[in-house]
Enzyme design. Sequence first.
Site, PDB file in Angstrom:
ATOM      1  N   GLU A 169       8.596   8.690   4.461  1.00 22.18           N
ATOM      2  CA  GLU A 169       8.107   7.518   5.208  1.00 22.18           C
ATOM      3  C   GLU A 169       6.637   7.632   5.593  1.00 22.18           C
ATOM      4  OE1 GLU A 169      10.639   6.733   8.570  1.00 22.18           O
ATOM      5  OE2 GLU A 169      12.394   6.384   7.314  1.00 22.18           O
ATOM      6  N   GLU A 367      18.038   7.986   3.106  1.00 25.70           N
ATOM      7  CA  GLU A 367      18.478   7.941   4.504  1.00 25.70           C
ATOM      8  C   GLU A 367      19.109   6.586   4.757  1.00 25.70           C
ATOM      9  OE1 GLU A 367      15.711   8.744   7.733  1.00 25.70           O
ATOM     10  OE2 GLU A 367      14.775  10.349   6.589  1.00 25.70           O
TER      11      GLU A 367
HETATM   12  C1  BG6 Z   1      13.742   7.816   9.859  1.00 24.84           C
HETATM   13  C2  BG6 Z   1      13.129   9.188   9.879  1.00 24.84           C
HETATM   14  O1  BG6 Z   1      12.736   6.921  10.216  1.00 24.84           O
HETATM   15  O2  BG6 Z   1      14.734   7.495  10.754  1.00 24.84           O
HETATM   16  C3  BG6 Z   1      13.881  10.201  10.705  1.00 24.84           C
HETATM   17  O3  BG6 Z   1      12.870   9.683   8.598  1.00 24.84           O
HETATM   18  C4  BG6 Z   1      14.451   9.557  11.946  1.00 24.84           C
HETATM   19  O4  BG6 Z   1      12.989  11.247  11.004  1.00 24.84           O
HETATM   20  C5  BG6 Z   1      15.444   8.481  11.499  1.00 24.84           C
HETATM   21  O5  BG6 Z   1      15.040  10.466  12.820  1.00 24.84           O
HETATM   22  C6  BG6 Z   1      16.173   7.762  12.616  1.00 24.84           C
HETATM   23  O6  BG6 Z   1      15.288   7.111  13.464  1.00 24.84           O
HETATM   24  P1  BG6 Z   1      15.157   7.466  15.011  1.00 24.84           P
HETATM   25  O7  BG6 Z   1      13.844   6.945  15.411  1.00 24.84           O
HETATM   26  O8  BG6 Z   1      16.289   6.806  15.684  1.00 24.84           O
HETATM   27  O9  BG6 Z   1      15.240   8.955  15.046  1.00 24.84           O
END
Ligand code: BG6
Length: 474
Positions: A169, A367
């Site tokens: 990202e 993800e």
């Molecule tokens: C993604 C990232 O944006 O989302 C992770 O690659 C992150 O590092 C995940 O933890 C979940 O988002 P958040 O902000 O709830 O942790």
Amino acid sequence: MTKKFYQFPEGFWWGSATSGPQSEGAALEDGKSATIWDYWYEKEPERFFDQVGPKDTSTFYKNYKDDIKLLKEVGHNSFRTSIQWARLIPDGTGEPNPKAVEFYNNMIDAVLAEGIEPFINLFHFDMPMCMQEKGGWESREVVDAYVHFAKTCFELFGDRIKHWTTFNEPIVPVEGGYLYDFHYPNVRDGKRAAQVAYNTMLSSAKAIAEYRKMNLDGEIGIILNLTPSYPRDEKDEEDVKAARIRDLFFNRSFLDPSVKGYYPEELIDILKKDGVLPYYEEEDLDVIKNNTIDFLGVNYYQPVRIKKKEKEESFDVWMPDKYFDNYQMPGAKMNPYRGWEIFPKAIYDIAKNVQDNYGNIKWFISENGMGVEGEERFRKEDGSIEDDYRIEFYDEHLANLHKAIEEGSNCFGYHAWTAMDCWSWNNAYKNRYGFIGVDLGDQSRKIKKSGHWLKQVSDTNTVVVDDKLMPDYE
Ligand code: BG6
């Protein structure tokens, strides 16, 4: 209730992702230097949920052997984490730290010993503080230092790692650090943001060039959070234009150069017209052109809904937001803990976009997940958490992904976020995402219901979905 069985292609990668800074802990141990997160937490702990900082994140550094066994237990045939630059090369540049080399070697070997395929990412928001002091991604010296770090990783671990990614990202440090104040260095300046984005993209291409020179047996890609921009009203030309521009800034600024080797003309025209085109050197463009990715990782959580600018807004500095407003769609299904819309069809739309407009390049979901606060409410007598909402979230997204695969999308895997509950930047441990619960008191682990679900899915390569969750846009 009718159920549908979605069979996935043979050899599909099932698993999850995490990152070094969010899971390893041992933030300043064994020679690791501070990242911007360690530094920022020291300075402003109140910016982090419950004032929990990055020091002991989930203790993977100490517990990796047992944790990797748990990955196997919950059905992983693949797993992504990242190598922390500040751990491997504490001075940012120069020789690697032997303790870190030992840790990453042992960790990779332990993953392989379980028959799990390691995917290794090289940058997950974790700029070493010593490199930030040199200007971070605004500085070409830091670009060179990153390329040296990447090359060192390929030399040390390239015999075993077959799937590398240069960045996770990369737009997020641009947004967080230089536009909207949720990462250090908390700047708000679109011109500087454009330079940061460009230098990051250049770093990715230069790292790929190094990888190619080494002729290793593996592939290299990048992980982008593609948040489709849906216009409020598809019949309103100005809404459509606003959504297109938002897509140019936040998706295509990395997607096009990474896959096609060049930037969209409309994006360049806007930046030129507004006098915020980043500094570049002519030969950079050849590097970007000649070093496109082998595969794409897509992180998907939420769509973005956009409308035309409704009233003039005056900014002290150039900001991309002069071209669009965000729009909250009435009636949208929300994840209230994270404030993100849940819209599984976007996974199908992303897949079709990659298929139709990006040469149907090989890609995977790197993800996808659902963070929930207060999961203790769902703890059963045997101590495990019954996270049916998470299973439903995954089922629904996978049904949409399956539809795209049936229509020819070249998707080779699905990684959820995340295996073990981990530290989430400013949100720290507020929302839990894991297949495996982590008790922050004694660091014990306990598989959640979704962990057993993943095992079943991965063993059978099949997702069984209730009819109410099936895509309804056949
Ligand atoms: C993604 C990232 O944006 O989302 C992770 O690659 C992150 O590092 C995940 O933890 C979940 O988002 P958040 O902000 O709830 O942790």
